[in-house]
Design an enzyme around this catalytic site. Structure first.
Site, PDB file in Angstrom:
ATOM      1  N   ASP A  36      33.665  42.200  44.961  1.00  0.00           N
ATOM      2  CA  ASP A  36      34.380  40.859  45.113  1.00  0.00           C
ATOM      3  C   ASP A  36      34.514  40.768  46.561  1.00  0.00           C
ATOM      4  OD1 ASP A  36      35.537  40.209  42.572  1.00  0.00           O
ATOM      5  OD2 ASP A  36      36.165  42.338  42.357  1.00  0.00           O
ATOM      6  N   ASP A 179      36.722  38.160  34.033  1.00  0.00           N
ATOM      7  CA  ASP A 179      37.131  38.869  35.049  1.00  0.00           C
ATOM      8  C   ASP A 179      38.670  38.933  35.353  1.00  0.00           C
ATOM      9  OD1 ASP A 179      37.206  40.154  37.787  1.00  0.00           O
ATOM     10  OD2 ASP A 179      36.300  38.742  38.756  1.00  0.00           O
TER      11      ASP A 179
END
Ligand code: DX5
Ligand code: ZN
Length: 228
Positions: A36, A179
């Site tokens: 991320d 996600d």
């Protein structure tokens, strides 16, 4: 039906010890590692950049799934590819058809994969629906971007199901990646709705046995497939 894949998100681990996070994913038999990248503009957190991706790349050949939560992702695509990212995912909220096309040309010319991500409240824009054949992965976020450890927003499930049908109707092989807030308790539901790649931060790295947690998630998800 697409195989279930588990993508641990290292954001949930100690960012000062990411080697260990990668080691856990490798030992646990994960399919890809979710990285991320957040810039404090697109989302309210700051994580890491291409230098970190490069440092982790020497540890494993596992697919690096790079989720770019940054304002100007096109400007960094080359840098992340140089660093070793395999899949680069771009947010639909900040792209248009033509900026996507530019990015797609850059990334596909280097034989890397392109993904499109959408936040929980975002509907897939028309330009993106028309370009599904160009992407390997559609990331459907089930938390607001920024932090690990949030609860999954189940109101996203109908959208997931709708997009799963759209991909199927078009006869495409696009991974539907979920996600945010994935845990063994909701993995089967997500898979039943059409998701096949499960990103898990806290669902792996906050568990007592993070290596074992990867198999626990995979088993839970596979039950969703069997129930379908
Ligand atoms: C949020 C990130 C997610 C998050 C997942 O901005 O995109 O990948 O780290 O972590 P969990 O699974 O803990 O929600
Ligand atoms: Zn992510």
């Amino acid at each position: 039906m697409a195989a279930v894949k588990i993508a641990p998100s290292v954001l949930a681990w100690d960012l000062g010890d990411l080697d260990k996070a990668v080691e856990i994913s490798v030992k646990g038999g994960a399919d890809q590692i979710h990285l991320d990248v957040i810039d404090g503009h697109f989302a309210p957190n700051i994580t890491f950049g291409p230098g970190t991706v490069k440092a982790l790349r020497r540890l494993t050949d596992m697919k690096f799934d790079t989720h770019l939560m940054i304002d100007n992702p096109g400007a960094y695509a080359e840098k992340f590819m140089d660093a070793g990212s395999d899949l680069l995912t771009f947010h639909a909220e900040i792209l248009s058809g033509s900026s996507f096309d530019d990015i797609y040309r850059t990334v596909s010319s280097r034989k890397k994969e392109v993904g499109i991500a959408i936040k929980p409240q975002t509907e897939l824009p028309k330009w993106a629906a028309e370009r599904l054949d160009k992407i390997s992965t559609l990331v459907i976020m089930t938390v607001n971007p920024g932090f690990s450890g949030q609860k999954m927003d189940m109101s996203v499930m109908p959208k997931l199901q709708k997009l799963g049908r759209l991909v199927k109707e078009k006869g495409l092989e696009v991974d539907l990646e979920i996600d945010g807030g994935v845990e063994p308790e909701n993995a089967a539901e997500v898979v039943k709705r059409g998701g096949n790649v499960l990103v898990a931060g806290a669902g792996v790295y906050s568990k007592k046995d993070p290596v074992g947690a990867i198999s626990v998630l995979r088993r839970a998800a596979t039950e969703g497939q069997a129930a379908d």
